[in-house]
Design an enzyme around this catalytic site. Structure first.
Site, mmCIF file in Angstrom:
data_model
loop_
_atom_site.group_PDB
_atom_site.id
_atom_site.type_symbol
_atom_site.label_atom_id
_atom_site.label_comp_id
_atom_site.label_asym_id
_atom_site.label_seq_id
_atom_site.Cartn_x
_atom_site.Cartn_y
_atom_site.Cartn_z
ATOM 1 N N ASP A 31 35.468 87.520 28.782
ATOM 2 C CA ASP A 31 35.572 87.033 30.293
ATOM 3 C C ASP A 31 35.553 88.714 30.832
ATOM 4 O OD1 ASP A 31 36.048 86.606 33.076
ATOM 5 O OD2 ASP A 31 36.248 84.459 32.177
ATOM 6 N N SER A 125 23.847 72.398 35.677
ATOM 7 C CA SER A 125 24.194 72.081 37.008
ATOM 8 C C SER A 125 23.241 70.883 37.462
ATOM 9 C CB SER A 125 24.113 73.065 38.061
ATOM 10 O OG SER A 125 24.456 72.601 39.522
ATOM 11 N N ALA A 126 23.983 70.003 37.959
ATOM 12 C CA ALA A 126 22.943 68.884 38.641
ATOM 13 C C ALA A 126 21.872 69.523 39.703
ATOM 14 C CB ALA A 126 23.810 67.881 39.381
ATOM 15 N N TYR A 153 19.797 80.921 41.880
ATOM 16 C CA TYR A 153 20.972 80.376 40.780
ATOM 17 C C TYR A 153 20.508 79.258 40.047
ATOM 18 C CZ TYR A 153 24.839 77.234 39.913
ATOM 19 O OH TYR A 153 25.613 76.502 39.332
ATOM 20 N N LYS A 157 19.649 78.156 35.905
ATOM 21 C CA LYS A 157 20.285 77.221 35.117
ATOM 22 C C LYS A 157 18.980 76.481 34.548
ATOM 23 C CE LYS A 157 24.672 77.768 35.942
ATOM 24 N NZ LYS A 157 25.371 78.011 34.917
ATOM 25 N N LEU A 204 33.274 72.267 49.151
ATOM 26 C CA LEU A 204 33.912 71.612 50.181
ATOM 27 C C LEU A 204 35.549 71.579 49.857
ATOM 28 C CD1 LEU A 204 34.080 69.868 52.664
ATOM 29 C CD2 LEU A 204 33.475 68.056 51.351
ATOM 30 N N ARG A 235 28.041 63.256 47.460
ATOM 31 C CA ARG A 235 28.195 64.006 46.191
ATOM 32 C C ARG A 235 29.024 63.225 45.195
ATOM 33 N NH1 ARG A 235 24.993 66.237 48.745
ATOM 34 N NH2 ARG A 235 24.766 68.468 49.037
HETATM 35 N N1 UFG Z 1 30.129 70.780 53.029
HETATM 36 C C1 UFG Z 1 30.380 70.472 54.396
HETATM 37 N N2 UFG Z 1 31.145 71.841 55.039
HETATM 38 C C2 UFG Z 1 31.545 72.668 54.051
HETATM 39 C C3 UFG Z 1 31.034 72.717 52.762
HETATM 40 C C4 UFG Z 1 30.286 71.568 52.152
HETATM 41 O O1 UFG Z 1 30.288 69.733 55.084
HETATM 42 O O2 UFG Z 1 32.147 73.553 54.625
HETATM 43 C C5 UFG Z 1 29.061 69.490 52.511
HETATM 44 C C6 UFG Z 1 28.024 69.861 52.019
HETATM 45 O O3 UFG Z 1 26.975 69.820 53.178
HETATM 46 C C7 UFG Z 1 27.863 68.646 50.802
HETATM 47 C C8 UFG Z 1 29.226 68.525 50.394
HETATM 48 O O4 UFG Z 1 29.885 69.039 51.355
HETATM 49 O O5 UFG Z 1 27.359 67.613 51.506
HETATM 50 C C9 UFG Z 1 29.288 69.100 49.126
HETATM 51 O O6 UFG Z 1 29.118 70.733 49.369
HETATM 52 P P1 UFG Z 1 29.567 71.825 48.293
HETATM 53 O O7 UFG Z 1 29.301 72.936 48.565
HETATM 54 O O8 UFG Z 1 31.132 71.459 47.859
HETATM 55 O O9 UFG Z 1 28.821 71.310 46.900
HETATM 56 P P2 UFG Z 1 27.018 71.571 46.754
HETATM 57 O O10 UFG Z 1 26.911 69.913 46.332
HETATM 58 O O11 UFG Z 1 26.607 71.879 47.997
HETATM 59 O O12 UFG Z 1 27.006 72.429 45.774
HETATM 60 C C10 UFG Z 1 27.028 71.887 44.383
HETATM 61 C C11 UFG Z 1 27.475 73.026 43.418
HETATM 62 C C12 UFG Z 1 26.644 74.286 43.186
HETATM 63 C C13 UFG Z 1 25.256 73.844 43.428
HETATM 64 C C14 UFG Z 1 24.929 73.163 44.475
HETATM 65 C C15 UFG Z 1 23.384 72.976 44.418
HETATM 66 O O13 UFG Z 1 28.667 73.416 43.650
HETATM 67 O O14 UFG Z 1 26.996 75.149 42.074
HETATM 68 O O15 UFG Z 1 25.628 71.935 44.218
HETATM 69 O O16 UFG Z 1 22.989 72.006 45.509
HETATM 70 F F1 UFG Z 1 24.491 75.055 43.157
#
Ligand code: UFG
Length: 340
Positions: A31, A125-126, A153, A157, A204, A235
């Site tokens: 790392d 990643s999904a 990104y 993947k 989130l 999600r």
């Molecule tokens: N969200 C909010 N407010 C925030 C942050 C997120 O409402 O401040 C919502 C997003 O719109 C989404 C959900 O919370 O509906 C989850 O968001 P995250 O950012 O936690 O996760 P994502 O699904 O967007 O991200 C994930 C992975 C990433 C990847 C991405 C691709 O964490 O590594 O999916 O879409 F790249």
């Protein structure tokens, strides 16, 4: 098995290190600590009582990696976590993302070939599913993926998945597995290891946790007009302990050739539901305000986890409430992450 973890001090790597050691395996970590802390390795050792050899280097440093693997030979497998992972940053710095993520994967494969390691498990990643059509949900490993993904990104993947597929086709001894993670959350129940984002978090649960502890004023709900039951994004939030167990299962059951597995729960959870679960778990108020949609977000993404259940005998067991409680324990005991 003796297993090399690239990026093993990171969030998912550290939890997987603990799960591997507890399942009777030996772990080595490389790392560069650019987005993680050596303290995470000390905590892995505290939880498990095992000594974990560490190479503090960029995994693209082939000479250093070869020396480390030879010093600890025989190494039986690699779990490749190392890489850059910020979606927005990848759009601003695409060349850096291709250099680091693709370069690291190639170096790891070269080192494996030169040292006779034939098993690799890769953190995919999904995100490779892009923006799924409603009828594509839940997502199976056969669902459509694209190289025309919204951000570099996600493309790295997807590209590394294809590199592994080609490498396995060319070498009949190779066992290569891509694990498509859905949304990792939670922390180890000890409160000793957890997620420690550099700078302002994007995801989130770390944001909810910072709001609950008072280091961020509130959370923006990115859109409440999606075509989902409550209008907010859906999600598949998977506890990092379950995710770690999925790595152990995929290593122990790896077969010749290339395979892909979704690691998710199969249960969609909305932004509003996650906020409420975190509020209950923390007992703290969480100020939430509806804001416009975030660019690049998809309405819904959740797994069909059936293939992993059938072929790896693995399924997610822990609830969202458990994930919130564990994340909160880690946050309260380590308000400044590994630095405090
Ligand atoms: N969200 C909010 N407010 C925030 C942050 C997120 O409402 O401040 C919502 C997003 O719109 C989404 C959900 O919370 O509906 C989850 O968001 P995250 O950012 O936690 O996760 P994502 O699904 O967007 O991200 C994930 C992975 C990433 C990847 C991405 C691709 O964490 O590594 O999916 O879409 F790249």
């Amino acid at each position: 098995m003796r297993v090399l973890l690239t990026g093993g001090a990171g969030y998912i790597g550290a939890h997987t290190a603990v799960a591997l050691i507890e399942a009777g395996h030996d772990v080595l970590i490389v790392d560069d600590f650019s987005a993680s802390s050596p303290e995470a390795v000390r905590r892995i050792e505290t939880i498990t009582g095992a000594k974990v050899p560490v190479l503090a280097a960029d995994a693209r440093d082939k000479t250093a990696l070869l020396g480390f693997v030879r010093e600890h030979a025989p190494v039986d497998a690699v779990i490749h976590f190392a890489g850059l992972k910020a979606v927005g940053e990848s759009m601003a710095q695409p060349v850096r993302y291709y250099d680091v993520n693709i370069g690291t994967a190639l170096t790891v494969l070269e080192v494996m070939a030169e040292t006779g390691i034939h098993t690799i498990v890769f953190s995919s990643s999904a995100t490779v599913y892009g923006d799924p059509a409603p009828e594509a949900l839940p997502l199976t490993e056969a669902s459509t993926t694209g190289i025309d993904l919204a951000n570099p990104y996600g493309k790295t993947k997807r590209m590394i998945e294809e590199i592994l597929r080609d490498a396995a086709a060319a070498d009949p001894r190779l066992q290569a597995v891509s694990l498509r993670y859905f949304n990792p959350v939670g922390a180890h129940p000890s409160g000793l290891i957890g997620e420690d984002p550099v700078g302002i978090p994007n995801n989130l649960m770390p944001i909810l946790s910072r709001v609950a502890i008072g280091s961020m004023p509130g959370v923006s709900i990115y859109g409440d007009d999606y075509d989902t039951p409550d209008g907010t994004g859906l999600r598949d939030y998977i506890h990092v302990t379950d995710l770690a167990a999925g790595h152990v299962a995929s290593l122990e059951r790896a077969r010749d050739g290339y395979a892909i597995f979704n690691l998710g729960t199969g249960k969609p959870v909305s932004v509003l539901e996650l906020i409420e679960a975190f509020r209950l778990a923390s007992g703290r108020p969480i100020t939430a305000t509806v804001a416009p949609r975030r660019a690049g977000d998809v309405a819904s993404s959740y797994a069909d986890p059936g293939k992993a259940r059938r072929e790896l005998d693995w399924s997610a067991e822990l609830s969202i409430d458990q994930a919130c409680a564990d994340y909160w324990r880690w946050q309260e005991r380590n308000p400044a992450g590994y630095r405090g």
